[in-house]
Design a protein around this motif. Sequence first.
Motif, short mmCIF file in Angstrom:
data_model
loop_
_atom_site.label_atom_id
_atom_site.label_comp_id
_atom_site.label_asym_id
_atom_site.label_seq_id
_atom_site.Cartn_x
_atom_site.Cartn_y
_atom_site.Cartn_z
N UNK A 76 0.91 -1.33 -0.15
CA UNK A 76 0.07 -0.04 -0.11
C UNK A 76 0.99 1.05 -0.05
N UNK A 77 1.99 1.11 0.88
CA UNK A 77 2.73 2.28 0.93
C UNK A 77 3.63 2.40 -0.72
N UNK A 78 3.69 1.52 -1.10
CA UNK A 78 4.34 1.68 -2.63
C UNK A 78 3.56 1.98 -3.75
N UNK A 79 2.12 2.12 -3.41
CA UNK A 79 1.08 2.63 -4.25
C UNK A 79 0.18 1.85 -4.95
N UNK A 80 0.15 0.66 -4.57
CA UNK A 80 -0.59 -0.24 -5.23
C UNK A 80 -2.34 0.16 -5.12
#
Length: 294
Positions: A76-80
């Motif tokens: 999620x933090x990676x932008x999924x």
Amino acid sequence: MKTILINLESDPQLEAQLLDELKAQKGEIELRRFPDDESYLRVLTDCKDHNVVIFCNLYQPDNKILRLLLLADTVRQMGAVKIGLITPYLAYMRQDKQFHEGECVSSRPFARLISASLDFMVTVDPHLHRYNTLDEIYSIPSRVVHAAPLIADWIRKNIKTPLLIGPDSESEQWVSSVAELAGAPFQVLNKIRRGDYDVEVTLPDVERWRQHTPVLVDDIISSGRTMLETITHLQNAGMPRATCIAVHGIFAADAYQQLQTVADVITSRCIPHPSSQIEIAPAIADAVRELLQG
């Protein structure tokens, strides 16, 4: 938009089938433990602006749940865009009522943990006894893959004259559905359970079915006591060698070895096991696509 499938410590054979069915990219992660036994996790695949589906079979969940939550937070933090969970076996569904003061109704806090970290979930025939649907405890969209059509298809292809047998009155609706799909007759047992390994089973009249192959169908085989007791009655009635079919094959202690001596044992691929013959990947992939599109 790509779909990335990340396998978190689960069946590599089913992973390969899911990758093919979903036309997904295999997500790579680095996973190890520090000397103090804490987990180190790194996602090596770029997840930004892509859907991520985590394949984490929550059978024996206490060894996996923290890593699942860490992984979901990382992607999620990676932008999924969307983060989903495929778990063929959904854990912590059997404790659905407080029987004694102070007992944890573990299905509820477990559902809150999953719902807080993921956007959707796909599972196969969870233990819905006192809950009508997963929506009663999960706040994320979910899809339940029903194994009845898959089991019925296997029976049609592999057993010539089956008689389906349900382990107790609670199983009647489920077993009758499999029987209807398989075009086979069915009977339901009367069962009294006094403990995990103490089960008394009585059979209805099986005289008219003596030439049929008895097929014992249940959602879970754990201790195997119900099936073993039933098979003894079937043998005494002079019926052919039985086939035992379950969606989830847990096989506590030596349950599988005991059953194998008196019956053919078949399970779905929900929990990897030598008995796994019923394929679930196409049905799971259909459910995932529906949730991603929705």
